[in-house]
Design an enzyme around this catalytic site. Structure first.
Site: not given
Ligand code: MEV
Length: 393
Positions: A82, A266, A282, A379
């Site tokens: 990513e 995430k 793992d 990004h």
């Molecule tokens: C993107 O990979 C992760 C984010 O969405 C995490 C977040 O919103 O805290 C930027």
């Protein structure tokens, strides 16, 4: 002798070959270890690892500089596809440096195994009998894993749980707690659970069905904390105090709301999984355990806490992390071995702490961007760089 700092200014601007050279000298990698960053496993080795192999699959291996963890300078290896994650994490580690770096700790590496017992005629009587015989049972299991025993680990305790209301009727569940030292421990704990089950069947007059580790390894947790002075948090258009307050408010959203918590966590796993992949862990086990832990009070929540204390922003991340630095992929995968060498060949507890610091750094980076300029700017600049690179080729 030059200072051994992880603050590698302008590392990202170097040519790939220069970056590799710098890393090799920083981490004292020999030719083979450096080479492992290009190679990975051979297709023949892959064929011995899993079934039906037809090829190999590569991902970028990158370095996040700037980390200080428990006063030690560290370069953190990351395997991730990513864009922006590596830059964001390096940037967050630089901010945390200003507050002295990450402080981390962990519990002993105690894994949990489960033995499910059905058709037990009297649950309470069975619970009492297991408790009465616990020490004897544990003593009998001690010999099963001589290597783990030699290294100071082994079975520690048995816990008994009644689960009375299930779709298949009442069940008794025995938890075996076992210190697996530097092994992730899945094989060890499964072996011991299987060995213990006939005796549990005899004691409870029940029928053993599942005998398997739990990925909710909540006895094996790692914790990372950081303090960031307001001064370094300010951006082009935002004051440090506002950014800190924004991060506190964003975290409160993720504590209260599962929809936000899923995205927030995430981001944490952008950091943790990238180190997990680089070091041959793992990561499905890690994710499963951490998400279950995030829902431990019945609602899925943020794994982090962020607070404003005086003129500082304070962040804490704590989660279960079952990782190994012996056996498994760490033995078979040359790139994973190089990644561990870059980290100073940590034991399993230290590796789990480093991964937690990486997760906290990634969360800090994401929240800081979200509460100030928004996530798309970072990004987009990378996207533009890529397009530029495409034109330059
Ligand atoms: C993107 O990979 C992760 C984010 O969405 C995490 C977040 O919103 O805290 C930027």
């Amino acid at each position: 002798m030059p200072e051994h700092t992880s603050r590698l200014k302008g590392f990202y601007k170097l040519h790939l070959a220069e970056r590799r050279k710098k890393l090799a000298s920083w981490a004292a990698l020999d030719e083979g270890e450096s080479q492992a960053l290009e190679g990975g496993i051979s297709i023949a080795d892959a064929d011995t690892l899993v079934e039906n192999v037809v090829g190999l699959y590569n991902l970028p291996f990158a370095i996040a500089p700037n980390f200080i963890i428990n006063k030690q300078e560290m370069l953190v290896p990351l395997v991730i596809e990513e864009p922006s994650v590596v830059a964001a994490m390096s940037n967050a580690a630089r901010l945390v440096r200003a507050g002295g770096g990450f402080q981390t700790s962990s519990t002993e590496p105690v894994m949990t195994g489960q033995i499910q017992l059905l058709d037990v005629p009297c649950l309470d009587a069975a619970v009492n009998r297991i408790k009465a015989l616990k020490e004897e049972l544990l003593a009998e299991l001690g010999h099963l894993h001589p290597t783990i025993k030699r290294l100071g680990g082994g079975p520690l305790d048995l816990e008994v749980r009644k689960i009375e209301d299930t779709l298949a009727g009442p069940m008794l569940v025995v938890h075996l707690l076992m210190d697996t030292r530097d092994a992730m421990g899945a094989n060890a704990i499964n072996t011991v659970c299987e060995a213990l089950s006939p005796e549990l069947e005899a004691i409870t007059e029940g029928r053993a069905l599942l005998r398997i580790l739990s990925n909710l390894s909540d006895h094996r947790r790692a914790r990372a904390q950081c303090r960031i002075p307001f001064g370094v948090l300010s951006g082009d258009e935002s004051e440090g105090a506002d950014v800190a307050q924004g991060i506190f408010e964003a975290n409160a959203f993720a504590v209260a709301d599962p929809y936000r918590a899923a995205t927030h966590n995430k981001g944490i796993f952008n950091g943790i999984d990238a180190v997990a992949l680089a070091t041959g862990q793992d990561w499905r086990a890690i994710e499963a355990g951490a998400h279950a832990y995030a829902a431990r009070d019945g609602q899925y929540r943020s794994l982090t806490e962020w607070m404003v204390e005086g003129e500082e922003l304070v962040g804490v991340l704590e989660l279960p992390l079952a990782v190994g630095t012996v056996g498994g992929m760490t033995k078979h995968h040359p790139t994973a071995r190089t990644a561990l060498k870059i980290l100073g060949n940590p034991n399993a507890r230290t590796l789990s702490e480093i991964m937690t610091a990486a997760g906290l750094a990634q969360n800090l980076a994401a929240l800081r961007a979200l509460v100030s300029e928004g996530i798309q700017r970072g990004h987009m600049s990378l996207h533009q760089r890529r397009q530029q690179a495409g034109r330059d080729h």
